[in-house]
Design a protein around this motif. Structure first.
Motif, PDB file in Angstrom:
ATOM      1  N   ALA A 149      33.648 -26.717  37.559  1.00  0.00           N
ATOM      2  CA  ALA A 149      32.489 -26.054  38.596  1.00  0.00           C
ATOM      3  C   ALA A 149      33.448 -24.682  38.619  1.00  0.00           C
ATOM      4  O   ALA A 149      34.410 -24.254  38.173  1.00  0.00           O
ATOM      5  CB  ALA A 149      32.460 -26.571  39.819  1.00  0.00           C
ATOM      6  N   GLN A 150      32.598 -23.672  39.303  1.00  0.00           N
ATOM      7  CA  GLN A 150      33.115 -22.628  39.710  1.00  0.00           C
ATOM      8  C   GLN A 150      32.466 -22.233  41.252  1.00  0.00           C
ATOM      9  O   GLN A 150      31.318 -22.653  41.475  1.00  0.00           O
ATOM     10  CB  GLN A 150      32.615 -21.204  38.778  1.00  0.00           C
ATOM     11  CG  GLN A 150      31.218 -21.108  38.431  1.00  0.00           C
ATOM     12  CD  GLN A 150      30.881 -20.112  37.301  1.00  0.00           C
ATOM     13  OE1 GLN A 150      31.362 -20.467  36.168  1.00  0.00           O
ATOM     14  NE2 GLN A 150      30.054 -19.147  37.536  1.00  0.00           N
TER      15      GLN A 150
ATOM     16  N   LYS B  81      29.890 -23.678  45.597  1.00  0.00           N
ATOM     17  CA  LYS B  81      30.602 -24.407  44.562  1.00  0.00           C
ATOM     18  C   LYS B  81      29.527 -24.830  43.824  1.00  0.00           C
ATOM     19  O   LYS B  81      28.672 -25.865  44.137  1.00  0.00           O
ATOM     20  CB  LYS B  81      31.499 -25.540  45.217  1.00  0.00           C
ATOM     21  CG  LYS B  81      32.274 -26.171  44.004  1.00  0.00           C
ATOM     22  CD  LYS B  81      33.368 -26.805  44.523  1.00  0.00           C
ATOM     23  CE  LYS B  81      34.189 -27.597  43.328  1.00  0.00           C
ATOM     24  NZ  LYS B  81      35.184 -28.466  44.074  1.00  0.00           N
ATOM     25  N   VAL B  82      29.418 -24.469  42.416  1.00  0.00           N
ATOM     26  CA  VAL B  82      28.328 -24.556  41.590  1.00  0.00           C
ATOM     27  C   VAL B  82      28.933 -25.580  40.272  1.00  0.00           C
ATOM     28  O   VAL B  82      29.853 -24.909  39.707  1.00  0.00           O
ATOM     29  CB  VAL B  82      27.523 -23.504  41.118  1.00  0.00           C
ATOM     30  CG1 VAL B  82      26.219 -24.090  40.152  1.00  0.00           C
ATOM     31  CG2 VAL B  82      26.836 -22.812  42.203  1.00  0.00           C
ATOM     32  N   GLN B  83      28.482 -26.725  40.147  1.00  0.00           N
ATOM     33  CA  GLN B  83      29.183 -27.457  38.973  1.00  0.00           C
ATOM     34  C   GLN B  83      28.458 -26.925  37.616  1.00  0.00           C
ATOM     35  O   GLN B  83      27.258 -26.471  37.507  1.00  0.00           O
ATOM     36  CB  GLN B  83      28.667 -29.087  39.035  1.00  0.00           C
ATOM     37  CG  GLN B  83      29.173 -29.971  38.030  1.00  0.00           C
ATOM     38  CD  GLN B  83      29.154 -31.127  38.471  1.00  0.00           C
ATOM     39  OE1 GLN B  83      28.554 -32.300  37.730  1.00  0.00           O
ATOM     40  NE2 GLN B  83      29.323 -31.834  39.594  1.00  0.00           N
ATOM     41  N   HIS B  84      29.196 -26.938  36.401  1.00  0.00           N
ATOM     42  CA  HIS B  84      28.640 -26.550  35.284  1.00  0.00           C
ATOM     43  C   HIS B  84      27.716 -27.633  34.705  1.00  0.00           C
ATOM     44  O   HIS B  84      27.964 -28.667  34.762  1.00  0.00           O
ATOM     45  CB  HIS B  84      29.751 -26.494  34.110  1.00  0.00           C
ATOM     46  CG  HIS B  84      30.901 -25.569  34.493  1.00  0.00           C
ATOM     47  ND1 HIS B  84      30.710 -24.343  35.049  1.00  0.00           N
ATOM     48  CD2 HIS B  84      32.297 -25.700  34.623  1.00  0.00           C
ATOM     49  CE1 HIS B  84      31.779 -23.744  35.398  1.00  0.00           C
ATOM     50  NE2 HIS B  84      32.552 -24.434  35.228  1.00  0.00           N
TER      51      HIS B  84
ATOM     52  N   PHE C  47      29.853 -33.940  44.353  1.00  0.00           N
ATOM     53  CA  PHE C  47      29.994 -32.925  45.417  1.00  0.00           C
ATOM     54  C   PHE C  47      29.892 -33.452  46.582  1.00  0.00           C
ATOM     55  O   PHE C  47      30.394 -32.965  47.755  1.00  0.00           O
ATOM     56  CB  PHE C  47      29.310 -31.577  45.237  1.00  0.00           C
ATOM     57  CG  PHE C  47      29.901 -30.901  43.877  1.00  0.00           C
ATOM     58  CD1 PHE C  47      31.086 -31.496  43.080  1.00  0.00           C
ATOM     59  CD2 PHE C  47      29.442 -29.488  43.762  1.00  0.00           C
ATOM     60  CE1 PHE C  47      31.791 -30.629  42.287  1.00  0.00           C
ATOM     61  CE2 PHE C  47      30.155 -28.874  42.356  1.00  0.00           C
ATOM     62  CZ  PHE C  47      31.107 -29.491  41.767  1.00  0.00           C
TER      63      PHE C  47
ATOM     64  N   ARG D 191      25.540 -31.364  42.871  1.00  0.00           N
ATOM     65  CA  ARG D 191      26.258 -30.424  41.916  1.00  0.00           C
ATOM     66  C   ARG D 191      26.444 -29.123  42.540  1.00  0.00           C
ATOM     67  O   ARG D 191      26.900 -27.994  42.016  1.00  0.00           O
ATOM     68  CB  ARG D 191      25.300 -30.088  40.731  1.00  0.00           C
ATOM     69  CG  ARG D 191      25.103 -31.441  39.901  1.00  0.00           C
ATOM     70  CD  ARG D 191      24.372 -30.881  38.580  1.00  0.00           C
ATOM     71  NE  ARG D 191      23.154 -30.858  38.604  1.00  0.00           N
ATOM     72  CZ  ARG D 191      22.500 -29.936  37.672  1.00  0.00           C
ATOM     73  NH1 ARG D 191      23.077 -29.914  36.476  1.00  0.00           N
ATOM     74  NH2 ARG D 191      20.966 -29.545  38.085  1.00  0.00           N
TER      75      ARG D 191
END
Length: 397
Positions: A34-35, A50-53, A100, A133
């Motif tokens: 994630a980023q 926080k966002v998951q790829h 998450f 996510r």
């Protein structure tokens, strides 16, 4: 950003401008899963998003299968290579890290458990905008825990931070059996509290926790007590209870990152030296088959604990506070409290519980006295050196 927008749209049902007053395109940090982006909600709250790829969920099962094939192939070439446990652990931990919502629950649980530590800050989770996510958290700024320059600039005492870190993780491991297993510097920040000005530790990324069984936690308590107080018979006993068998000297060295001679002399007697560290690094390669065998036989819970120990030791080394007597004594305090609590739960009478409480209080008093004596001894040494230096500067040449 297109992928970030896609995940937020799919999971929250709205576009970024509908949810946020502002959203920084450049991530604060990016990792394999994630980023994280800084954003401001329409009500003015600054948040970390926080966002998951998007392809991680689908790709993870293929990654684990590939890992399994590669490890089996290496095993065929090198029969002493015993690392199938890596695959087993990945199969268990990766699905948890990809959820998450589970990470948010872990964050709230550890915040409740350690609420008595006024130096700990766990960012608040905003559940109304969180999914499997996407995780929305309170935005907290700080420097990385291994950034000495940041601490000096902000007048944060590195010894205080190191002590806080040791207390926090000792409480997690020995008392609660619920352990944050990824304390790399990017996940542990330090700052001055904006209101009180006191030094604070900010704990981030709660996706990976180890839940220790009661039996494992108590055996581990006994083992560290034995290591700290140099009771070698009990070091052997509890190392073997934890699966080390006849490799218990190697196991003790791996746990403490000290040589066997230092373990036998007492790890709290003197800090590790550069010579000792060099010796350990030199010997590690020659003991790789034994290390592999040991890792394959210890309880699975021990693997993440070993990782956590190494990350904490790395931070202490960077801060120059590694293996101080104070850190070992803080660990011992937690062990005493944990073992006393267990005995009180099993006690059959009120009188027996009182006895255990008195014994606990006496043991803690002994540690306090020992720590005081160490400080007095240190102050005397400093005074002697200062006196000597003063005499030398005054003496005729």
């Amino acid at each position: 950003m297109q992928e970030v927008q896609q995940v937020i749209r799919e999971d929250l049902g709205k576009e970024i401008p509908d949810l946020f007053l502002s959203f920084d395109d450049t991530p604060l940090g990016a990792a394999s899963l994630a980023q994280v982006h800084k954003a401001v909600l329409h009500d003015g709250r600054t948040v970390a998003v926080k966002v998951q790829h998007p392809k991680v969920q689908a790709q993870s099962s293929k990654d684990i299968l590939l890992m399994e094939v590669l490890v089996l192939a290496v095993k065929q070439l090198f029969p002493n290579f015993e690392f199938m446990w890596l695959v087993d652990e990945a199969k268990k931990s990766l699905p948890l890290e990809l959820d998450f919502l589970n990470e948010g629950k872990n964050a709230e649980k550890v915040a409740r458990m350690l609420k008595h530590f006024d130096f700990l800050k766990v960012p608040q989770i905003y559940w109304e905008l969180s999914t499997k996510r996407v995780l929305l958290m309170e935005f907290v700024e700080g420097g990385q825990v291994n950034d000495r320059a940041y601490m000096e600039k902000n007048q944060i005492d590195v010894n205080e931070i190191s002590s806080h870190l040791g207390k926090m993780y000792s409480e997690m491991i020995f008392v609660n059996g619920f352990v944050h297993c990824d304390p790399h510097p990017g996940n542990v920040l330090v700052r001055k509290h904006p209101d009180t000005g006191k030094a604070e530790i900010v704990l981030l990324d709660h996706g990976l926790y180890q839940v220790l069984t009661e039996e494992f936690r108590l055996d581990y308590c006994h083992l560290w007590q034995s290591l700290i107080w140099t009771n070698m018979e009990r070091v052997k006993e509890y190392s073997q209870r934890l699966g080390a068998a006849e490799l218990y000297p190697l196991f003790a060295c791996m746990l403490t990152a000290r040589s066997w001679d230092s373990v036998k002399r007492g790890i709290s007697q003197a800090p590790a030296t550069a010579t000792e560290d060099s010796e350990i690094r030199g010997n590690a390669a020659s003991y790789l088959p034994e290390i592999s065998q040991l890792l394959n036989h210890v309880p699975r819970q021990m693997l993440l604990i070993l990782k956590t120990n190494d990350l904490l030791r790395s931070i202490e080394t960077t801060l120059g506070t590694r293996s101080s007597a104070s850190s070992f004594l803080n660990m011992s305090r937690c062990c005493i409290r944990a073992l006393a609590e267990h005995r009180k739960r099993d006690a059959c009478s009120f009188f027996r519980r009182i006895q255990i409480s008195f014994s606990e209080a006496f043991s803690l008093w002994q540690i306090n006295l020992h720590e005081l004596l160490l400080r007095v001894k240190g102050l005397r040494l400093v005074c002697c050196i200062s006196t000597l230096l003063g005499w030398l500067t005054r003496a005729p040449h």
